[in-house]
Enzyme design. Structure first.
Site, PDB file in Angstrom:
ATOM      1  N   LYS A 281       0.967  -1.070   0.059  1.00 37.55           N
ATOM      2  CA  LYS A 281       0.026  -0.071  -0.019  1.00 37.55           C
ATOM      3  C   LYS A 281       0.839   1.268  -0.140  1.00 37.55           C
ATOM      4  O   LYS A 281       1.667   1.327   0.868  1.00 37.55           O
ATOM      5  CB  LYS A 281      -0.898   0.015   1.202  1.00 37.55           C
ATOM      6  CG  LYS A 281      -2.100   1.079   1.199  1.00 37.55           C
ATOM      7  CD  LYS A 281      -3.023   0.914   2.299  1.00 37.55           C
ATOM      8  CE  LYS A 281      -4.462   1.527   2.153  1.00 37.55           C
ATOM      9  NZ  LYS A 281      -5.213   1.370   3.341  1.00 37.55           N
ATOM     10  N   GLU A 366     -19.866  -4.972  10.929  1.00 35.87           N
ATOM     11  CA  GLU A 366     -20.891  -3.916  11.452  1.00 35.87           C
ATOM     12  C   GLU A 366     -21.785  -4.841  12.357  1.00 35.87           C
ATOM     13  O   GLU A 366     -22.040  -4.381  13.521  1.00 35.87           O
ATOM     14  CB  GLU A 366     -21.389  -2.999  10.554  1.00 35.87           C
ATOM     15  CG  GLU A 366     -20.481  -1.883  10.264  1.00 35.87           C
ATOM     16  CD  GLU A 366     -19.557  -2.410   8.816  1.00 35.87           C
ATOM     17  OE1 GLU A 366     -18.668  -1.406   8.503  1.00 35.87           O
ATOM     18  OE2 GLU A 366     -19.728  -3.515   8.470  1.00 35.87           O
ATOM     19  N   ARG A 394     -25.862  -0.781   7.844  1.00 30.11           N
ATOM     20  CA  ARG A 394     -25.585  -2.269   7.491  1.00 30.11           C
ATOM     21  C   ARG A 394     -26.139  -3.140   8.523  1.00 30.11           C
ATOM     22  O   ARG A 394     -26.030  -4.385   8.631  1.00 30.11           O
ATOM     23  CB  ARG A 394     -24.312  -2.666   7.287  1.00 30.11           C
ATOM     24  CG  ARG A 394     -23.454  -1.764   6.252  1.00 30.11           C
ATOM     25  CD  ARG A 394     -22.172  -2.221   5.892  1.00 30.11           C
ATOM     26  NE  ARG A 394     -22.371  -2.896   4.788  1.00 30.11           N
ATOM     27  CZ  ARG A 394     -21.152  -3.410   4.091  1.00 30.11           C
ATOM     28  NH1 ARG A 394     -19.855  -2.898   4.158  1.00 30.11           N
ATOM     29  NH2 ARG A 394     -21.314  -4.497   3.231  1.00 30.11           N
TER      30      ARG A 394
END
Length: 640
Positions: A281, A366, A394
């Site tokens: 990354k 979540e 969610r």
């Protein structure tokens, strides 16, 4: 002319040599850094997928073949290659390019994404539709190791493996989502990356065993059993193999030649295939490699140093919340904090450092976060779940079924409520009031400023049932943070300004915009009462009805959709109490998704500014002449 300037469509790179593709990768990285330095955005994820994106576009034929980018924040390279390079200066700006894939923006964007862990489900749906229609094209889902911790990804992989559908999943494994990935899968992927035994391929092992002499049926059964047992020890990706995927990898994700070779192999393999790619990354830009979390999503910065351009200012609501939570944690050893992979974004990092045993990062999960909180509360702890408004969507079933139904003392700290700006439709926090206002027993608050946020957190913690507070992204109003946070009387609002002509009910920080509008109206001879409701649920019914009767006119203001929002709650209150003669105007978001742009621009567009509120009041009062209103007023304005 640079190689990048020669690309008008992705098919152009199919003619490039490997050496040219390596040069192109460097040019794209330079372009990414310069672009995101101006516009802000997700830099580190895109720097990490440059070679992978080039390989995908080299091997597959877009837009006939479909690539679905999970979350989609790593699609900038894809946008550059698909004819949108000249528009990248408008990235994430009002009226410009989205920072996420958008089907309406380009035929090369196969699916709109913005939330995590959805790509494999969508890819499987497309693959099944392709087969049902007798069509012939490839479907590829690109998903990160962080997103793979989401339950939806597992559900989709389990289904795809069962169906043996023809699709390709590219696992972009950079060991770093927004925060370090957590859980058993992260540990498993770590072993795949680092254990030298895992470098042996499945085909190599099976070829070796197949060269053993034929020793008779009984011995062959033993060999088969040994082969299966041995595979568990040395064959990479056995987890994926066991649920029905062909596993290819791990592959070095910045080697274009190797990537093309493996992706071509995946293209020619029947059934579901998982290609495990290891990337870095922030690759190629040292500040982003050194601090991938900081450059995951960043505002404008100096490309020479990587330092943000934004200056100081008041503390953010998020940081004020985080600091107050630490103070409360010092007083209460039953207080625990939970995040779904967003410790920095939700302000929980200070709490995690101060109370590591009472902090839980569940990964991108979540639903699990909310039911985990319910379990903790049922066993005597007092959990605070810090979550973005858009991601709370969610887990609404868990709020209703697992928390509210048992009246458990769980606090929902809803960050990024309202207009969040440049991330656009998928991240605007515009639905939480509608989703939560209907939940029985839930206390729901919205602070007008950062000081009131402190008081509301204490109020929520003292309430012996489910409570929620919603607060915006970004800097607070700059009010002094003084004294010890104190609980507020539940269901009681406050009058900020008194006037006889109209009542303005402004939710959250919009109370300050309403006060400014009231000042402008006063200069025009119109006297406005401004109320900070504080509580979305329960409403301060007496206060609202009193001022509705006194002024005969109400304007509600909220950074939220109008359908089912705060204004709807006020209209319901008036209807329940037979106030048919009250004239009402509700300001908020109409039946639409709000695109990206700086919040100030979006508020102006939606009429949620002092000027917009003033205009709404004037339009409402124009329906009733002011002298006629005042003759019919029978009550004073000293109470309330």
């Amino acid at each position: 002319m640079s190689l990048l300037e020669k690309i008008n469509e992705p098919a152009a790179i199919k003619k490039f040599t490997l050496a040219e593709l390596d040069i192109l990768a460097r040019e794209i990285r330079q372009e990414l850094v310069q672009t995101v330095a101006r516009t802000g955005g997700h830099l580190a994820p895109n720097l990490g997928v440059v070679e992978l994106t080039l390989a995908l576009h080299s091997v597959f034929d877009l837009p006939r073949d479909k690539i679905i980018w999970d979350v989609g924040h790593q699609c900038y390279v894809h946008k550059i290659l698909t004819g949108r390079r000249q528009e990248m200066t408008s990235l994430r700006q009002f009226g410009g390019l989205s920072g996420f894939p958008k089907r309406a923006e380009s035929p090369y964007d196969a699916f709109d994404t913005g939330h995590s862990s959805t790509s494999i489900s969508a890819a499987l749906g497309m693959a099944l539709a392709r087969d049902l229609k007798g069509e012939d094209y490839q479907v590829v889902a690109v998903i990160g190791d962080g997103a793979l911790t989401g339950g939806m990804a597992f559900e989709a992989m389990n289904h795809a493996g069962h169906l043996q559908a023809n699709l390709i999943v590219v696992l972009n494994d950079n060991e770093m989502s927004i925060a370090p990935p957590v859980g058993g899968l992260a540990a498993y992927l770590s072993r795949l990356r680092t254990d030298p035994m895992y470098s042996r391929g499945k085909e190599e092992l099976e070829n070796l065993l197949n060269r053993l002499p034929h020793l008779g049926p009984r011995v062959l059964k033993v060999i088969d059993r040994l082969k299966d047992s041995f595979k568990y020890l040395v064959v990479p990706g056995m987890f994926f193999e066991e649920i029905g995927f062909t596993y290819l990898g791990p592959i070095e994700g910045h080697n274009i030649a190797r990537l093309k070779e493996v992706l071509q192999h995946a293209r020619n393999t029947r059934g579901p295939v998982l290609v495990h790619v290891i990337t870095t990354k922030g690759k190629g830009y040292q500040p982003a490699e050194d601090h991938p979390d900081r450059f995951h999503g960043i505002g404008p910065f100096d490309p020479a140093t990587g330092e943000p351009l934004a200056g100081g200012g008041p503390p953010t609501y998020t940081s004020v919340f985080g600091a107050e939570l630490v103070r409360q944690g010092e007083k209460n050893n039953r207080l625990v904090a939970i995040t779904a992979a967003m410790p920095d974004g939700t302000g929980l990092t200070p709490f995690a450092r101060r109370f590591p045993k009472r902090f839980f990062d569940v990964g991108i999960a979540e639903q699990h976060a909310l039911t985990l909180a319910a379990g903790l509360a049922a066993a005597g702890m007092h959990p605070v779940v810090a979550i973005y408004s858009t991601f709370l969507q969610r887990a609404i079933d868990q709020v209703i079924h697992d928390i509210a139904l048992m009246e458990l003392p769980v606090v929902l700290a809803i960050d990024r409520a309202g207009l969040v700006g440049e991330d656009g439709e998928t991240h605007q926090g515009l639905f939480d009031v509608s989703l939560l206002r209907c939940v029985p027993g839930l206390v729901f608050m919205a602070p007008k400023d950062e000081q009131e946020l402190r008081h509301m957190l204490v109020t929520a913690l003292q309430y012996q049932g489910p409570a929620a507070l919603r607060y915006p992204r970004g800097a607070g109003m700059g009010v002094p943070l003084t004294g010890t946070a104190q609980p507020l009387p539940i269901g009681k609002g406050e009058v900020l300004r008194r006037g006889r002509d109209v009542t303005i009910l402004a939710l959250g920080p919009l109370a300050y915009a309403a006060l400014e509008a009231a000042g402008d109206l006063a200069a025009r001879g119109i006297e406005a009462t401004v109320i900070n409701p504080r509580f979305i649920k329960p409403l301060d019914e007496d206060l609202i009805l009193t001022w509705a009767d006194r002024t005969g006119h109400l304007v509600t203001v909220e950074e939220h959709v109008l359908a089912g929002g705060f204004g709807s709650a006020v209209l319901e209150l008036l209807a329940r109490n037979g106030r048919k003669g009250i004239r009402v105007r509700c300001l908020g978001v109409k039946d639409e998704f709000v695109h990206q742009g700086k919040p100030a621009i979006l508020r102006e567009h939606l009429g949620l500014t002092p000027a917009g509120i003033r205009a709404a009041v004037q339009a409402l009062l124009a329906e009733t002449p002011i002298l006629h209103r005042r003759r019919n007023q029978t009550k004073g304005i000293s109470g309330g």
